[in-house]
Design a protein around this motif. Sequence first.
Motif, PDB file in Angstrom:
ATOM      1  N   GLU A 180      -3.935 -46.450  30.280  1.00  0.00           N
ATOM      2  CA  GLU A 180      -4.626 -47.706  30.007  1.00  0.00           C
ATOM      3  C   GLU A 180      -5.899 -47.733  30.851  1.00  0.00           C
ATOM      4  O   GLU A 180      -5.840 -47.769  32.081  1.00  0.00           O
ATOM      5  N   LEU A 206     -14.820 -45.408  23.934  1.00  0.00           N
ATOM      6  CA  LEU A 206     -13.759 -45.990  23.114  1.00  0.00           C
ATOM      7  C   LEU A 206     -13.217 -44.987  22.099  1.00  0.00           C
ATOM      8  O   LEU A 206     -12.003 -44.879  21.906  1.00  0.00           O
ATOM      9  N   ALA A 207     -14.132 -44.255  21.481  1.00  0.00           N
ATOM     10  CA  ALA A 207     -13.685 -43.303  20.466  1.00  0.00           C
ATOM     11  C   ALA A 207     -12.759 -42.248  21.065  1.00  0.00           C
ATOM     12  O   ALA A 207     -11.692 -41.952  20.532  1.00  0.00           O
ATOM     13  N   ALA A 209     -11.059 -42.357  23.890  1.00  0.00           N
ATOM     14  CA  ALA A 209      -9.807 -42.940  24.386  1.00  0.00           C
ATOM     15  C   ALA A 209      -8.860 -43.210  23.221  1.00  0.00           C
ATOM     16  O   ALA A 209      -7.681 -42.833  23.245  1.00  0.00           O
ATOM     17  N   THR A 210      -9.381 -43.856  22.209  1.00  0.00           N
ATOM     18  CA  THR A 210      -8.561 -44.181  21.040  1.00  0.00           C
ATOM     19  C   THR A 210      -8.026 -42.907  20.396  1.00  0.00           C
ATOM     20  O   THR A 210      -6.848 -42.812  20.064  1.00  0.00           O
ATOM     21  N   GLY A 211      -8.902 -41.944  20.261  1.00  0.00           N
ATOM     22  CA  GLY A 211      -8.503 -40.680  19.653  1.00  0.00           C
ATOM     23  C   GLY A 211      -7.344 -40.037  20.400  1.00  0.00           C
ATOM     24  O   GLY A 211      -6.527 -39.327  19.828  1.00  0.00           O
ATOM     25  N   ARG A 212      -7.292 -40.278  21.696  1.00  0.00           N
ATOM     26  CA  ARG A 212      -6.216 -39.671  22.478  1.00  0.00           C
ATOM     27  C   ARG A 212      -5.032 -40.628  22.626  1.00  0.00           C
ATOM     28  O   ARG A 212      -4.113 -40.392  23.421  1.00  0.00           O
ATOM     29  N   GLY A 213      -5.100 -41.710  21.887  1.00  0.00           N
ATOM     30  CA  GLY A 213      -3.984 -42.650  21.889  1.00  0.00           C
ATOM     31  C   GLY A 213      -3.879 -43.507  23.147  1.00  0.00           C
ATOM     32  O   GLY A 213      -2.814 -44.027  23.480  1.00  0.00           O
ATOM     33  N   HIS A 215      -4.872 -46.826  25.589  1.00  0.00           N
ATOM     34  CA  HIS A 215      -5.238 -48.223  25.422  1.00  0.00           C
ATOM     35  C   HIS A 215      -6.548 -48.397  26.216  1.00  0.00           C
ATOM     36  O   HIS A 215      -6.537 -48.217  27.436  1.00  0.00           O
TER      37      HIS A 215
END
Lengths: 330, 330
Positions: A180, A206-207, A209-213, A215
Amino acid sequence: MRTVTIADVARHAGVAVSTVSYVLSGKRAISATTRQRVLDSVRVLGYHPNAGARALASKRANVIALVLPLRAGMNLPVLMQFATSVVATARQYDHDVLLMTADEGPDGIRRVAASAMVDGLLLMDVEVRDTRVPLLRDLAEPSVLIGFPADAEGLTCVDLDFNQAGALCAAHLAGRGHREIALLGAPEVVYERGTGFAERTRAGFLAEATGRGLHAVAVPCEETYDEVASAVKLLFDAHPGLTGLVVHNEAAVGHVLGALRALGRAVPEDVSVVAICPDDIAERARLTSVLIPAEELGREAVRLLMAKLDGLPAGSILLEPRLTIRESTR
Amino acid sequence: MRTVTIADVARHAGVAVSTVSYVLSGKRAISATTRQRVLDSVRVLGYHPNAGARALASKRANVIALVLPLRAGMNLPVLMQFATSVVATARQYDHDVLLMTADEGPDGIRRVAASAMVDGLLLMDVEVRDTRVPLLRDLAEPSVLIGFPADAEGLTCVDLDFNQAGALCAAHLAGRGHREIALLGAPEVVYERGTGFAERTRAGFLAEATGRGLHAVAVPCEETYDEVASAVKLLFDAHPGLTGLVVHNEAAVGHVLGALRALGRAVPEDVSVVAICPDDIAERARLTSVLIPAEELGREAVRLLMAKLDGLPAGSILLEPRLTIRESTR
DNA sequence: GTCAGGTGTCGAAGCGCTTCGAAATCATTT
DNA sequence: AAATGATTTCGAAGCGCTTCGACACCTGAC
């Protein structure tokens, strides 16, 4: 002690003036023997071509202008490294550097360009809505900007790839097992202005972080201690499980550390911090960081400008960010 | 869009080329009406004289070289202020500034001078035995140095008046009622080298203190914390009654404060401290200080260089020191 | 032996400006 | 009305270099 001219060299070597010129410029083939004779004469007489005459005849001054924001508030080490690198690189291309300050404004630029004093321009720290940008666009002389103005269309710019920088920070934290994470960015107004670099950092962060699952959240961040402290507090209130922080705001980075301390969160034990800021700041606080590659910026900027001077097309380029791991992340 | 030449202006104004030239340079009287007509044409056509052509014909480039020690270890704020001030002042005299780094060495200087690229040179941070000094001495182009090399004979130099600075510090402490004071100076080697500024400060300090009947000593001071601490300790052991300290060593000044704290001597309650150092350092530590007047240095250096360019004799000058009172003295 | 095509070199024409001497203009004086 | 001296403007000669076209010479092919 009259100064030595090309005619003196020609006489001394027993050749025509034009031959000397061709030996020196290499623009036409000259036999090895003549060539050597001329070169010897040049050395013996201590000949140095007259810059003004050369500029007049060839329409090339072999000088570039470096326009620096010599005002307070700049990060000086970055500025210095940049300037040094520009001068050194320019010399490699046989060019000199004319130093200008931004406070002469557009007129100064027009002046040096129109007077054929310089062949091209390097501008550092161009603002988003810079009055000089439209001018540069229809100037005959090529220019290269450090940083991207609002509309970079038709301009050549060099900058750190902030998108990748954001991604790199996220990836670093992800790799260390953080689940997180958050980005403390530039002040609100900077995003509102549509300043490219702030948004790109956020998007990349953001991309990735999100891509790696993971939060991940991104919030703007003001620059006074109180505002920083409250932003940090709100962040941890909303996300108690937060263990990784990326700070992309060189003025706030010190305050963030103070705020964490005040909150009783230890760095790096409780929370890892990555900064995107000049090296001296990160170094001082022993922060893991992505630095502003001033030297490379200068080198690349000159390289691009030289390419444009040779009539080559030169697009903008983004420098690859590199992470320096220090003591603020684990 | 061909560039506008003086011939275009002449044609547009219906006068001879030379008349335009004289209007622009003011070297001959031109009637008010013609003058105005020419000026109008200049404006309408957007004429800017070609720098190369002008330099070639007039043997004046209207450019000065600024040779900066762009290496690590310099005090950056001072350097910046100086550079800014040089550029701004040069512009007032209608000159531009060519930026050079010291690492091109004597060859770089010879090159720009011989190529008539610049009319004069400004060198910052000349070393005591600088290889460029002999060169400057017999260069046709005038030059001005910031700081004094070992032998300043025949050179024009600008610097802070360190003798007076030393005296000023002593006087300040004397005025505040201190009776026993000391000067912590440069490292031993600096004095051995015979570097002017260190000795002059000491001489001024001692003379003023003695003149006012104080008990004063001056000791060299190294730059690592341990050495500074032991020097400070020795000093107070030998002179328990010491209440005033002048520190002329910008690298050591922070350590001195640390050492005093370690010794349990409070500043300014037990001991007053005056520093001779760049303003940013003093400001940060809230020290009463004599600052290095970078801006004034730049301005005066350019002024002297311009005088020399006009063929006027220009001796070296010393700038009067000024004391800024902050919180470290009482 | 001649001719096409290279090489290597030269001479001269600018590049855009400053500056010098001289010409042109005007106001005074005699 | 002519002569004198100021005042204003002009024309032309460079400043030191690059570059273009041309020339001279040499090579090899026919």
